[in-house]
Design a protein around this motif. Structure first.
Motif, short mmCIF file in Angstrom:
data_model
loop_
_atom_site.label_atom_id
_atom_site.label_comp_id
_atom_site.label_asym_id
_atom_site.label_seq_id
_atom_site.Cartn_x
_atom_site.Cartn_y
_atom_site.Cartn_z
N PHE A 150 0.84 -1.19 0.00
CA PHE A 150 0.00 0.00 0.00
C PHE A 150 0.88 1.25 0.00
CE2 PHE A 150 -2.39 -3.37 1.94
CZ PHE A 150 -3.68 -3.22 1.46
N ASN A 156 -7.23 -3.73 -6.49
CA ASN A 156 -8.14 -2.71 -5.98
C ASN A 156 -8.83 -3.17 -4.70
OD1 ASN A 156 -7.67 -0.89 -8.11
ND2 ASN A 156 -9.12 -2.00 -9.41
N ALA A 179 -9.16 4.74 -1.87
CA ALA A 179 -8.37 4.13 -2.94
C ALA A 179 -8.41 5.02 -4.18
CB ALA A 179 -8.89 2.74 -3.26
N ASN A 187 -4.87 9.99 -2.28
CA ASN A 187 -5.42 8.64 -2.33
C ASN A 187 -4.34 7.63 -1.98
OD1 ASN A 187 -7.07 10.02 -4.98
ND2 ASN A 187 -8.29 8.96 -3.44
N TYR A 188 -4.71 6.35 -2.12
CA TYR A 188 -3.70 5.30 -2.01
C TYR A 188 -3.90 4.32 -3.15
CZ TYR A 188 -6.97 1.68 -0.31
OH TYR A 188 -7.97 0.75 -0.20
N PHE A 189 -2.82 3.61 -3.51
CA PHE A 189 -2.94 2.49 -4.44
C PHE A 189 -2.32 1.26 -3.79
CE2 PHE A 189 0.95 4.78 -5.74
CZ PHE A 189 1.90 3.77 -5.61
N SER A 190 -2.68 0.10 -4.29
CA SER A 190 -2.19 -1.16 -3.72
C SER A 190 -1.76 -2.08 -4.86
CB SER A 190 -3.28 -1.83 -2.87
OG SER A 190 -4.54 -1.81 -3.53
#
Length: 462
Positions: free
Chosen positions: A226, A258, A268, A283-286
């Motif tokens: 993350f 996602n 996200a 935001n965040y991305f994974s």
């Protein structure tokens, strides 16, 4: 892997410098430069003017950077200047806009350099080296996904600041101090805010864990990565988010995944969107990464990179000191997803009372084993705890399950199943119990997770 090939390229540059450094000036002039290797610092500023970007190098020198048009495209030229105020390295870098442009540029300069400097002394699919007396020309050419990175370097072999044969123990080699990592035009760390080509970015938080909230565990050998970020579009056009980030773990590109829950209280990323000129997103991305990774690179579309080490990870990350083979016993504490799970006690009984008039009995030939837990949220975000999603139950090596008695308290504690909807704030705790119905002659019970297993043995009750 591209990382290994790039490492081989860098090692070959170092070898070339050591072979050709002695007894030669190496004062060659790159085709994209107004000054030659060995020129003075004042020669650079006289030719180009004062640089808007001057970096301090680890070896005590400086690096001046300027815009530079070469091969018909607008790239960047940089001059590394040693403590003797002489230029020992000149770079030209550019991120191509497409595969076709990248291939055309690489073919053009490789043909030109081979005519001028002779056949390459080393070549693979990520780079080429031409060696001369007292100098080395290297070209790192890496194309991956939406990154098409070209870095051409002219290095002097006998500079006091740059020579790999230097006797100064406090001086780094030119290769060691400035060799660019995989396709990165510039390297940053977590928490650093930096400006790229039409954007401003900071990666503020990172975590890596094989489990996240109520979602399924990551596949064996992998975990979820993350990254929380703030991205500002400083250009005059829309910024395409979908092609902006690439995640690379130990040289291998990783797939995004996602999630729809918050991470560190932020949402996200929405991939199929863009950031309008002058606007920001937070935001965040994974992504799915190898469980035993050493280094993660978050690459931006212009080649800038944020390098992540395990020491950068946050509070929900997996404990590096635990694994599936780690065994915990009564009284021990397991860390999972930032939660401190302590098995505080256990006992065996032939019934569980619901109230003064109702009680539960196990099936014939079986007993109840009651396990008591304390769960503390040691992360920096609110979480919930679900025992059914956390543990796999085994009795004497056979798969089994928990037994639940709804709304039944034992020793003034609730069944953990009745509490899985409760938010546990950062730094707060809750207690509860779980029941397992086991054969009367059971020997061991295991509660297994990716972070290890609690082992309860019948001899603990003797």
């Amino acid at each position: 892997m591209k990382t290994r090939k790039l490492l081989a390229l860098i090692m070959t540059i170092a070898l070339a410098l050591s072979l050709f450094a002695c007894g030669a000036s190496g004062n060659v002039k790159p085709p994209f430069s107004e000054v030659a290797l060995g020129s003075s610092e004042s020669d650079v500023t006289n030719a180009y003017g004062e640089s808007e970007k001057v970096d301090e190098l680890d070896n005590g020198g400086k690096k001046y950077s300027y815009p530079c048009t070469y091969l018909g495209v607008d790239g960047k030229v940089s001059f590394s200047i040693g403590t003797d105020s002489k230029v020992y390295r000149i770079n030209w870098s550019y991120s191509a806009k497409s595969d076709d442009e990248f291939n055309t540029l690489v073919d053009t300069f490789k043909t030109d350099y081979t005519k001028q400097y002779g056949d390459p002394s080393y070549e693979n699919d990520v780079g080429t080296i031409w060696s001369g007396k007292g100098y080395t020309v290297s070209a790192e050419t890496v194309s991956m996904m939406n990154i098409h990175r070209i870095l051409i370097s002219f290095l002097q072999g006998d500079s006091k600041s740059g020579s790999s044969t230097s006797s100064d123990s406090n001086t780094e080699t030119a290769v060691e101090s400035e060799a660019d990592p995989l396709v990165a035009t510039a390297v940053y760390k977590k928490g650093e805010s930096f400006e790229g080509d039409g954007y401003k970015l900071s990666i503020d938080s990172v975590d890596a864990t094989p489990i996240f909230d109520g979602y399924a565990d990551a596949d064996s050998g992998t975990e979820y990565f993350f990254a929380g970020f703030e991205l500002e579009n400083t250009s005059n056009a829309d910024l395409d988010v979908n092609s902006f980030f690439t995640v690379v773990a130990d040289g291998e590109e990783c797939s995004f995944i996602n999630f729809y829950d918050k991470y560190n209280d932020i949402d996200a990323i929405t991939w199929n969107t863009s950031v309008a000129a002058g606007r920001k997103i937070k935001n965040y991305f994974s992504a799915v990464v190898p469980e035993k990774w050493n280094e993660i690179q978050i690459l931006c579309s212009d080649g800038s990179a944020v390098f992540i080490k395990h020491t950068d990870l946050g509070s929900i990350s997996a404990d590096e000191n635990s694994s599936e083979s780690t065994i915990y016993y009564l009284g021990d504490t397991m860390t999972r997803n930032g939660m401190k799970i302590t098995l505080t006690g256990a006992r065996q009984t032939e019934y569980v009372s619901k109230d003064s008039y109702t009680y539960y009995e196990p099936a014939e030939g079986k007993v109840f084993v009651i396990l008591f837990f304390d769960i503390k949220n040691d992360s920096d975000q609110t979480q919930r705890f679900n025992a059914l999603n956390t543990f796999d139950v085994f009795i004497d090596d056979y798969s089994d399950r928990f037994t639940s008695f709804l709304y039944t308290t034992v020793d003034d504690m609730e069944d953990l199943n009745d509490q899985d909807y409760k938010d546990i704030l950062s730094g707060k705790s809750m207690s509860g119990y779980k029941v397992i119905e086991a054969p009367a002659n059971w020997k061991k019970i295991e509660l297994t997770t990716r972070q290890g297993a609690f082992l309860i043995e019948s001899k603990d009750f003797v």
